[in-house]
Design a protein around this motif. Structure first.
Motif, PDB file in Angstrom:
ATOM      1  N   LEU A 269     -15.361 -26.130   9.967  1.00 24.51           N
ATOM      2  CA  LEU A 269     -14.771 -24.717   9.514  1.00 24.51           C
ATOM      3  C   LEU A 269     -15.898 -23.736   9.311  1.00 24.51           C
ATOM      4  O   LEU A 269     -15.563 -22.507   9.647  1.00 24.51           O
ATOM      5  CB  LEU A 269     -14.166 -24.770   8.233  1.00 24.51           C
ATOM      6  CG  LEU A 269     -12.713 -25.851   8.194  1.00 24.51           C
ATOM      7  CD1 LEU A 269     -11.901 -25.785   6.888  1.00 24.51           C
ATOM      8  CD2 LEU A 269     -11.326 -25.181   9.411  1.00 24.51           C
ATOM      9  N   LEU A 270     -16.810 -24.143   8.854  1.00 24.54           N
ATOM     10  CA  LEU A 270     -17.985 -23.106   8.512  1.00 24.54           C
ATOM     11  C   LEU A 270     -18.619 -22.724  10.121  1.00 24.54           C
ATOM     12  O   LEU A 270     -18.721 -21.421  10.164  1.00 24.54           O
ATOM     13  CB  LEU A 270     -19.311 -23.790   7.851  1.00 24.54           C
ATOM     14  CG  LEU A 270     -18.801 -24.124   6.574  1.00 24.54           C
ATOM     15  CD1 LEU A 270     -20.146 -24.848   5.608  1.00 24.54           C
ATOM     16  CD2 LEU A 270     -18.825 -22.784   5.343  1.00 24.54           C
ATOM     17  N   TRP A 271     -18.521 -23.570  10.792  1.00 25.63           N
ATOM     18  CA  TRP A 271     -18.959 -23.215  12.197  1.00 25.63           C
ATOM     19  C   TRP A 271     -17.961 -22.300  12.980  1.00 25.63           C
ATOM     20  O   TRP A 271     -18.264 -21.425  13.820  1.00 25.63           O
ATOM     21  CB  TRP A 271     -19.254 -24.465  13.314  1.00 25.63           C
ATOM     22  CG  TRP A 271     -20.416 -25.175  13.175  1.00 25.63           C
ATOM     23  CD1 TRP A 271     -21.053 -25.943  12.025  1.00 25.63           C
ATOM     24  CD2 TRP A 271     -21.253 -25.288  14.150  1.00 25.63           C
ATOM     25  NE1 TRP A 271     -22.411 -26.091  12.475  1.00 25.63           N
ATOM     26  CE2 TRP A 271     -22.542 -25.847  13.650  1.00 25.63           C
ATOM     27  CE3 TRP A 271     -21.396 -25.030  15.829  1.00 25.63           C
ATOM     28  CZ2 TRP A 271     -23.646 -26.230  14.464  1.00 25.63           C
ATOM     29  CZ3 TRP A 271     -22.606 -25.009  16.310  1.00 25.63           C
ATOM     30  CH2 TRP A 271     -23.670 -25.777  15.617  1.00 25.63           C
ATOM     31  N   ALA A 272     -16.705 -22.621  12.844  1.00 24.61           N
ATOM     32  CA  ALA A 272     -15.643 -21.742  13.353  1.00 24.61           C
ATOM     33  C   ALA A 272     -15.494 -20.451  12.863  1.00 24.61           C
ATOM     34  O   ALA A 272     -15.509 -19.478  13.585  1.00 24.61           O
ATOM     35  CB  ALA A 272     -14.209 -22.445  12.992  1.00 24.61           C
ATOM     36  N   VAL A 273     -15.786 -20.261  11.318  1.00 23.10           N
ATOM     37  CA  VAL A 273     -15.778 -19.041  10.924  1.00 23.10           C
ATOM     38  C   VAL A 273     -17.151 -18.236  11.350  1.00 23.10           C
ATOM     39  O   VAL A 273     -16.934 -16.901  11.885  1.00 23.10           O
ATOM     40  CB  VAL A 273     -15.791 -18.955   9.456  1.00 23.10           C
ATOM     41  CG1 VAL A 273     -16.106 -17.783   8.819  1.00 23.10           C
ATOM     42  CG2 VAL A 273     -14.442 -19.645   8.921  1.00 23.10           C
ATOM     43  N   LEU A 274     -18.208 -18.878  11.331  1.00 25.72           N
ATOM     44  CA  LEU A 274     -19.475 -18.204  11.726  1.00 25.72           C
ATOM     45  C   LEU A 274     -19.496 -17.698  13.254  1.00 25.72           C
ATOM     46  O   LEU A 274     -19.832 -16.788  13.800  1.00 25.72           O
ATOM     47  CB  LEU A 274     -20.654 -19.037  11.488  1.00 25.72           C
ATOM     48  CG  LEU A 274     -22.161 -18.270  11.743  1.00 25.72           C
ATOM     49  CD1 LEU A 274     -22.179 -17.090  11.025  1.00 25.72           C
ATOM     50  CD2 LEU A 274     -23.122 -19.322  11.422  1.00 25.72           C
ATOM     51  N   ALA A 275     -19.074 -18.571  14.107  1.00 26.40           N
ATOM     52  CA  ALA A 275     -19.092 -18.522  15.693  1.00 26.40           C
ATOM     53  C   ALA A 275     -18.021 -17.118  15.980  1.00 26.40           C
ATOM     54  O   ALA A 275     -18.312 -16.398  16.650  1.00 26.40           O
ATOM     55  CB  ALA A 275     -18.509 -19.734  16.392  1.00 26.40           C
ATOM     56  N   THR A 276     -16.993 -17.210  15.235  1.00 21.64           N
ATOM     57  CA  THR A 276     -15.720 -15.971  15.477  1.00 21.64           C
ATOM     58  C   THR A 276     -16.440 -14.800  15.046  1.00 21.64           C
ATOM     59  O   THR A 276     -16.268 -13.898  15.828  1.00 21.64           O
ATOM     60  CB  THR A 276     -14.626 -16.580  14.645  1.00 21.64           C
ATOM     61  OG1 THR A 276     -14.029 -17.811  15.142  1.00 21.64           O
ATOM     62  CG2 THR A 276     -13.476 -15.344  15.064  1.00 21.64           C
ATOM     63  N   LEU A 277     -16.984 -14.879  13.936  1.00 20.82           N
ATOM     64  CA  LEU A 277     -17.628 -13.771  13.435  1.00 20.82           C
ATOM     65  C   LEU A 277     -18.892 -13.188  14.246  1.00 20.82           C
ATOM     66  O   LEU A 277     -18.794 -11.827  14.523  1.00 20.82           O
ATOM     67  CB  LEU A 277     -18.247 -13.855  12.010  1.00 20.82           C
ATOM     68  CG  LEU A 277     -19.001 -12.617  11.288  1.00 20.82           C
ATOM     69  CD1 LEU A 277     -18.273 -11.437  11.200  1.00 20.82           C
ATOM     70  CD2 LEU A 277     -19.511 -13.070  10.098  1.00 20.82           C
ATOM     71  N   ILE A 278     -19.515 -13.780  15.035  1.00 23.46           N
ATOM     72  CA  ILE A 278     -20.665 -13.655  15.960  1.00 23.46           C
ATOM     73  C   ILE A 278     -20.166 -13.028  17.149  1.00 23.46           C
ATOM     74  O   ILE A 278     -20.303 -12.076  17.693  1.00 23.46           O
ATOM     75  CB  ILE A 278     -21.394 -14.760  16.342  1.00 23.46           C
ATOM     76  CG1 ILE A 278     -22.229 -15.330  14.995  1.00 23.46           C
ATOM     77  CG2 ILE A 278     -22.487 -14.581  17.286  1.00 23.46           C
ATOM     78  CD1 ILE A 278     -23.224 -16.671  15.252  1.00 23.46           C
ATOM     79  N   ALA A 279     -18.835 -13.608  17.578  1.00 26.38           N
ATOM     80  CA  ALA A 279     -18.255 -13.158  18.665  1.00 26.38           C
ATOM     81  C   ALA A 279     -17.540 -11.772  18.348  1.00 26.38           C
ATOM     82  O   ALA A 279     -17.688 -10.944  19.496  1.00 26.38           O
ATOM     83  CB  ALA A 279     -16.928 -14.199  19.204  1.00 26.38           C
ATOM     84  N   TYR A 280     -17.132 -11.630  17.396  1.00 26.65           N
ATOM     85  CA  TYR A 280     -16.295 -10.306  16.702  1.00 26.65           C
ATOM     86  C   TYR A 280     -17.639  -9.217  16.890  1.00 26.65           C
ATOM     87  O   TYR A 280     -17.212  -8.401  17.703  1.00 26.65           O
ATOM     88  CB  TYR A 280     -15.799 -10.507  15.411  1.00 26.65           C
ATOM     89  CG  TYR A 280     -15.428  -9.134  14.879  1.00 26.65           C
ATOM     90  CD1 TYR A 280     -14.147  -8.530  15.277  1.00 26.65           C
ATOM     91  CD2 TYR A 280     -16.093  -8.583  13.992  1.00 26.65           C
ATOM     92  CE1 TYR A 280     -13.950  -7.406  14.742  1.00 26.65           C
ATOM     93  CE2 TYR A 280     -15.827  -7.386  13.272  1.00 26.65           C
ATOM     94  CZ  TYR A 280     -14.492  -6.739  13.813  1.00 26.65           C
ATOM     95  OH  TYR A 280     -14.037  -5.676  13.205  1.00 26.65           O
TER      96      TYR A 280
END
Length: 460
Positions: A269-280
Motif C-alpha cells: 500500500l505504501l508503494w501504491a500511494v507513493l507511485a500514484t503520487l509520483i505519477a500525479y
C-alpha cells in the motif's frame, strides 16, 4: 456606425465563461466508457470471468495434477484447491500482465491517438483528468481480479464439490473455513496489484507512446519475482511489494502465519500511494504541447523511481530492526518443528483412511531430525538437499516408527516433502483401504516454514 451583438450571443458568451471543469464522476464515467470501448479490454475481462473456471474444471478431471503448484495436489479432493492454484498463477503472471495492459496504457493511449488537446479542452482540469483515468483503470483491474477469483471458485465447486481442504500444516479446514480463507487470500493480493498499477501509471504518464511504459509493471513484477528466488535476507525480500503475492500461504496454517502477510500488505500500500503520487506530479508538470517528449519522459521515470528506491531502503532497515530477519529465516529447528506438525496431522488422516484406531498428536509425539547437505554445510537456508527422519510413537507399541523424507525448500519458506520409505507409510502414492486404493497423504505433501519465527539453534 456601430453594431451591437444580439442579446442571445452575449448570453452564450457569458455562459461559456461561467462553465467550470467537468466533475470527476462525469469524467470517470467517460473514461470507463473509453476503457470498455477497446476490444482487448472487453476480451480480457471476459477471459478473466470464464477461463479460470474452464481450466480448474478441466484439470480437476485429469489423472495428473499440477503437484508442483501450491495446493495443486488437492484438486481432486476439494473444489477450494482450484482457486488457490489460479491465485498462484495470477500473482506470478496474470495480474502483472493485466495491470500492464490497463494502467500502463491509460495515459499512453491519448499520446498514440493525439487526443490530449481535445480532452484538456473538454474537461478543463488536468487534476480531474488524472483522477478519472486512475479510478477508471483501477475499476477495470479490480473487475478482472474479482473475475479470476469468482471463476476459479465456481469451476472448482462445480467440478469437485464443497469439501474440506488440507492446510499447509496438514490440518483440515472445514468447507466454510476454507471458503473464508480462499476469499481472504484473494483480497490480500489487491494491495500488491495496486502497487503494480501505480508503477504502470508512472510509465504511462512519463513514457507516453513508448512501449516501455506499457511493459513497466510486468518488468517490475519479474524483477521482484527474481529477487524472491535469490538467497537474499528476509528483510530485503519482504520490503518488495511482490512478497504479498506469496505471503497469503500463511493463512492456511494453524495458527495463521499472518505477520509476514501484514507486512507485505502495508508495504504494498505504501508503494501504491507513493507511485500514484509520483505519477500525479509528473502528469501535472508535463508539457502537452510537445509531441516528442520521450527523452524527457525517460528522465522523469528515472527521477520518479528514486523515491521508490528510498522507500525500499527505509523498509528494509525498519523490518531488519523490528524483526529477526537478517538471514534466510530458514534453519534446522524451524524445519523440524514444521515437518513434525504436518506429519502428525497427516498421519491421523492416513489412520482414518485405513480405518485404524484414532490417535491424537499428543499420543504420537512426533519429532524430526533434519540435516542439510551433510556435514559440509550449515543446516540453514533454502535448497533441495534437506533430509529428515521423522519419528513417532503409537499407544501400546514399544518400538517407535520412523520415516524418511527428502525436502525441497524454497527461499520463501515453502517446501515439498517427498517420502522415501518405508513403503507402507510414505513410500507409495496410494494406500489400500476397505473401499479400494486411495491417495496416500504421507507420500508427498507441502509445508511452510515461518520466516519471522524465532528459534533456538540448539534444538533438534
Amino acid at each position: 456606425m456601430t453594431t451591437t451583438a444580439p442579446p442571445r450571443a452575449v448570453e452564450d458568451d457569458e455562459a461559456a465563461v461561467r462553465v467550470g471543469p467537468v466533475s470527476v464522476p462525469r469524467a470517470y464515467r467517460f473514461e470507463l466508457v473509453k476503457q470498455f470501448s477497446q476490444w482487448r479490454i472487453r476480451l480480457l475481462v471476459l477471459a478473466c470471468w470464464i477461463a479460470p473456471a474452464l481450466f480448474v474444471a478441466a484439470v480437476s478431471q485429469q489423472s495428473t495434477l499440477p503437484t508442483d503448484t501450491l495446493f495443486g495436489r488437492w484438486m481432486h479432493a476439494t473444489g477450494w484447491a482450484g482457486p488457490l492454484v489460479v491465485l498462484g498463477f495470477s500473482g506470478t503472471w496474470a495480474l502483472p500482465l493485466l495491470t500492464s495492459v490497463v494502467a500502463g496504457d491509460v495515459f499512453a493511449s491519448e499520446d498514440r491517438l493525439g487526443t490530449w488537446r481535445h480532452l484538456l479542452v473538454a474537461v478543463r482540469s488536468p487534476r480531474r483528468i488524472f483522477a478519472a483515468k486512475a479510478l477508471a483503470s483501477l475499476t477495470v483491474i479490480l473487475l478482472m481480479l474479482v473475475g479470476l477469483a469468482a471463476s476459479g471458485s465456481v469451476g472448482g465447486l462445480l467440478a469437485v464439490g464443497n469439501r474440506s481442504l488440507v492446510g499447509l500444516d496438514g490440518h483440515l479446514l472445514s468447507p466454510s473455513h476454507a471458503a473464508g480463507e480462499v476469499f481472504l487470500a484473494w483480497a490480500c493480493v489487491i494491495a500488491p496489484t495496486l502497487a503494480l498499477a501505480g508503477i504502470g501509471l508512472i510509465g504511462s504518464v512519463a513514457l507516453g507512446r513508448s512501449p516501455m511504459g506499457l511493459l513497466l509493471p510486468a518488468v517490475a513484477a519479474l524483477v521482484m519475482q527474481l529477487a524472491q528466488m535469490l538467497p537474499l535476507p528476509v528483510a530485503v525480500r519482504m520490503a518488495l511489494p511482490g512478497y504479498a503475492f506469496i505471503a497469503w500461504n500463511g493463512l492456511f496454517t494453524a495458527p495463521g502465519q499472518t505477520k509476514p502477510l501484514l507486512i507485505g500488505i502495508v508495504i504494498s500500500l505504501l508503494w501504491a500511494v507513493l507511485a500514484t503520487l509520483i505519477a500525479y506530479l509528473l502528469f501535472l508538470r508535463r508539457d502537452f504541447t510537445n509531441l516528442t517528449h520521450d527523452n524527457s519522459g525517460r528522465r522523469a521515470v528515472i527521477t520518479g523511481f528514486v523515491p521508490l528506491v528510498a522507500l525500499a531502503a527505509a523498509t528494509v532497515a525498519a523490518i531488519g530492526l523490528a524483526t529477526p530477519s537478517t538471514g534466510s529465516g530458514i534453519d534446522r529447528p524451524k524445519v523440524e518443528a514444521s515437518l513434525s506438525t504436518v506429519f502428525g496431522h497427516l498421519y491421523r488422516m492416513q489412520t482414518a483412511e485405513l480405518n485404524r484406531p484414532a490417535v491424537t498428536e499428543a499420543q504420537l509425539r512426533v519429532s524430526a531430525a533434519c540435516d542439510k547437505g551433510g556435514d559440509r554445510t550449515d543446516d540453514e537456508g533454502a535448497g533441495n538437499d534437506w533430509r529428515c527422519v521423522v519419528t513417532w510413537h503409537l499407544p501400546g507399541v514399544q518400538v517407535a516408527g520412523t520415516a524418511v523424507y527428502q525436502l525441497d525448500i524454497t527461499s520463501d519458506g515453502r517446501y515439498v516433502a517427498d517420502g522415501d520409505g518405508p513403503k507402507e507409510v510414505n513410500g507409495y502414492f496410494q494406500v489400500r483401504t476397505a473401499h479400494g486404493d486411495a491417495p496416500n497423504p504421507l507420500w508427498q505433501f507441502d509445508g511452510n516454514v515461518e520466516l519471522l519465527h524465532t528459534s533456538s539453534k540448539g534444538q533438534g
